[in-house]
Design a protein around this motif. Structure first.
Motif, PDB file in Angstrom:
ATOM      1  N   GLN A 229       0.928  -1.178   0.098  1.00  0.00           N
ATOM      2  CA  GLN A 229       0.077   0.026   0.090  1.00  0.00           C
ATOM      3  C   GLN A 229       0.751   1.481   0.068  1.00  0.00           C
ATOM      4  OE1 GLN A 229      -2.656  -0.476   3.368  1.00  0.00           O
ATOM      5  NE2 GLN A 229      -3.737  -2.315   2.388  1.00  0.00           N
ATOM      6  N   GLY A 230       1.832   1.123  -0.669  1.00  0.00           N
ATOM      7  CA  GLY A 230       2.762   2.547  -0.942  1.00  0.00           C
ATOM      8  C   GLY A 230       3.770   2.561  -0.142  1.00  0.00           C
ATOM      9  N   GLU A 231       3.893   1.607   0.978  1.00  0.00           N
ATOM     10  CA  GLU A 231       4.986   1.851   2.158  1.00  0.00           C
ATOM     11  C   GLU A 231       6.167   0.568   1.891  1.00  0.00           C
ATOM     12  OE1 GLU A 231       2.901   1.345   5.862  1.00  0.00           O
ATOM     13  OE2 GLU A 231       1.499   2.972   5.386  1.00  0.00           O
ATOM     14  N   GLY A 232       7.035   1.306   2.562  1.00  0.00           N
ATOM     15  CA  GLY A 232       8.356   0.353   2.525  1.00  0.00           C
ATOM     16  C   GLY A 232       8.965   0.244   1.262  1.00  0.00           C
ATOM     17  N   GLY A 233       9.186  -1.046   0.749  1.00  0.00           N
ATOM     18  CA  GLY A 233       9.858  -0.951  -0.662  1.00  0.00           C
ATOM     19  C   GLY A 233      10.295  -2.600  -0.896  1.00  0.00           C
ATOM     20  N   SER A 234      10.989  -2.931  -1.796  1.00  0.00           N
ATOM     21  CA  SER A 234      11.247  -4.272  -2.164  1.00  0.00           C
ATOM     22  C   SER A 234      12.753  -4.249  -2.962  1.00  0.00           C
ATOM     23  CB  SER A 234      10.291  -4.873  -3.327  1.00  0.00           C
ATOM     24  OG  SER A 234      10.234  -4.243  -4.412  1.00  0.00           O
ATOM     25  N   LEU A 235      13.433  -5.387  -2.857  1.00  0.00           N
ATOM     26  CA  LEU A 235      14.756  -5.652  -3.416  1.00  0.00           C
ATOM     27  C   LEU A 235      14.620  -6.784  -4.138  1.00  0.00           C
ATOM     28  CD1 LEU A 235      17.091  -4.789  -0.565  1.00  0.00           C
ATOM     29  CD2 LEU A 235      16.667  -3.449  -2.503  1.00  0.00           C
ATOM     30  N   SER A 236      15.187  -7.022  -5.271  1.00  0.00           N
ATOM     31  CA  SER A 236      15.199  -8.181  -5.907  1.00  0.00           C
ATOM     32  C   SER A 236      16.720  -8.651  -6.202  1.00  0.00           C
ATOM     33  CB  SER A 236      14.738  -8.030  -7.390  1.00  0.00           C
ATOM     34  OG  SER A 236      13.430  -7.543  -7.504  1.00  0.00           O
ATOM     35  N   LEU A 237      16.973 -10.002  -5.632  1.00  0.00           N
ATOM     36  CA  LEU A 237      18.306 -10.473  -5.618  1.00  0.00           C
ATOM     37  C   LEU A 237      18.402 -11.522  -6.354  1.00  0.00           C
ATOM     38  CD1 LEU A 237      18.966 -10.523  -1.829  1.00  0.00           C
ATOM     39  CD2 LEU A 237      19.463  -8.596  -3.367  1.00  0.00           C
ATOM     40  N   ALA A 238      19.609 -11.611  -7.359  1.00  0.00           N
ATOM     41  CA  ALA A 238      19.870 -12.766  -7.746  1.00  0.00           C
ATOM     42  C   ALA A 238      20.939 -13.371  -6.857  1.00  0.00           C
ATOM     43  CB  ALA A 238      20.650 -12.449  -9.125  1.00  0.00           C
ATOM     44  N   ALA A 239      20.847 -14.811  -6.557  1.00  0.00           N
ATOM     45  CA  ALA A 239      21.846 -15.507  -5.520  1.00  0.00           C
ATOM     46  C   ALA A 239      22.096 -17.020  -6.195  1.00  0.00           C
ATOM     47  CB  ALA A 239      20.981 -15.527  -4.440  1.00  0.00           C
TER      48      ALA A 239
END
Length: 300
Positions: A91-101
């Motif tokens: 809902q517009g808060e926080g965020g996200s990270l996309s990792l390759a591993a």
């Protein structure tokens, strides 16, 4: 500045038609008529000035330009979908990270520690996809990569910078059924056992035997597996001896499914890194994750 981008509906139609190489199946997927899809593709070809499909006896097929464009559009639509789902979920808060591993490191080391990160930062989502080899960040939707490699390999990864997380020790492990009374043996005795190979590290056994000053003619022989998780499973089932990073088989060793075949670890050949695109501002969220990851690595 007005961007030179086709309408979204046109790109969605093209993506579906490219995946199916069929206007009819694309129309079924999108709940449109076949003629509507055909018009959208025609409009896109006019916009680009490039033919994307050619007629065949059985319908349509992508041209070389169409196939190249489809690969790019598909990646970007998938990234937009992920971003949209993230925004809806948070809902517009926080965020996200996309990792390759690298897969086993993610499964055995990172994931068990992620609850700590989630507890500290409950508004941040971490996505993980597997990659075993370097890639171009410009062509992939990743913020960073967890990579295992030599310093030379990391230095040759163009357009990136790397944070050293930890050094790697590898040791021979196997099912206790392969060893006399389940006890460790000498390096020379290991050379006579079936050896399991890691396909991305074809010289691993050669390096280990050289460090022990043991002649091992079959150091490069034996079945090959790409992932450490498969290698560990094969060793647990008695197929041979595997040269494994100790941090990745802690559970199997604790349960007795694997034992150390020879207590002669080899250190310093490969390390684990957090690799990020080389740019001035890494972003507050990525820096937050990087600091947490480094602290976890120091803690062991």
């Amino acid at each position: 500045m007005r961007r030179k981008i086709p309408p979204m509906q046109t790109l969605v139609c093209f993506d579906a038609a490219a995946r199916h190489e069929s206007y009819t199946r694309a129309a079924q997927e999108l709940s449109l008529t076949q003629s509507a899809v055909s018009r959208q593709i025609g409009a896109l070809e006019s916009f680009l000035g490039v033919p994307l499909f050619r007629r065949t006896r059985h319908g349509v097929a992508l041209t070389q330009s169409g196939a190249a464009y489809a690969r790019q559009i598909s990646r970007r639509l998938e990234a937009m979908e992920r971003d949209t789902l993230d925004a809806m979920a948070r809902q517009g808060e926080g965020g996200s990270l996309s990792l390759a591993a690298v897969p086993t490191f993610a499964t055995r080391w990172l994931v068990p520690r992620l609850p700590d990160f989630a507890k500290r930062h409950p508004d941040v989502v971490v996505h993980i996809e597997t990659r075993t080899r370097p890639f171009l960040f410009a062509d992939a939707e990743f913020d960073a990569a967890l990579y295992a490699g030599t310093p030379a390999q990391v230095q040759s990864w163009a357009g990136t910078r790397a944070l050293l997380l930890m050094h790697e020790d590898v040791v021979p492990v196997c099912s206790p059924t392969l060893l006399p009374r389940g006890k460790p043996v000498t390096p020379a005795a290991v050379a006579k056992l079936p050896l399991l190979q890691q396909s991305t590290r074809p010289d691993g056994w050669r390096q280990w035997f050289d460090a022990q000053q043991v002649d091992a003619p079959n150091a490069r022989g034996g079945p090959r597996y790409e992932l450490f998780s498969i290698l560990a499973a094969a060793a647990s089932h008695g197929l041979g001896v595997a040269l494994m990073p100790t941090m990745l088989v802690e559970d199997e060793l604790a349960r007795g499914e694997l034992v150390v075949a020879c207590a002669r670890p080899l250190s310093g050949r490969r390390n684990y890194y957090l690799v990020t695109p080389e740019r001035a501002d890494a972003g507050a969220l990525l820096q937050l994750f990087s600091d947490w990851l480094a602290a976890q690595a120091r803690a062991g």
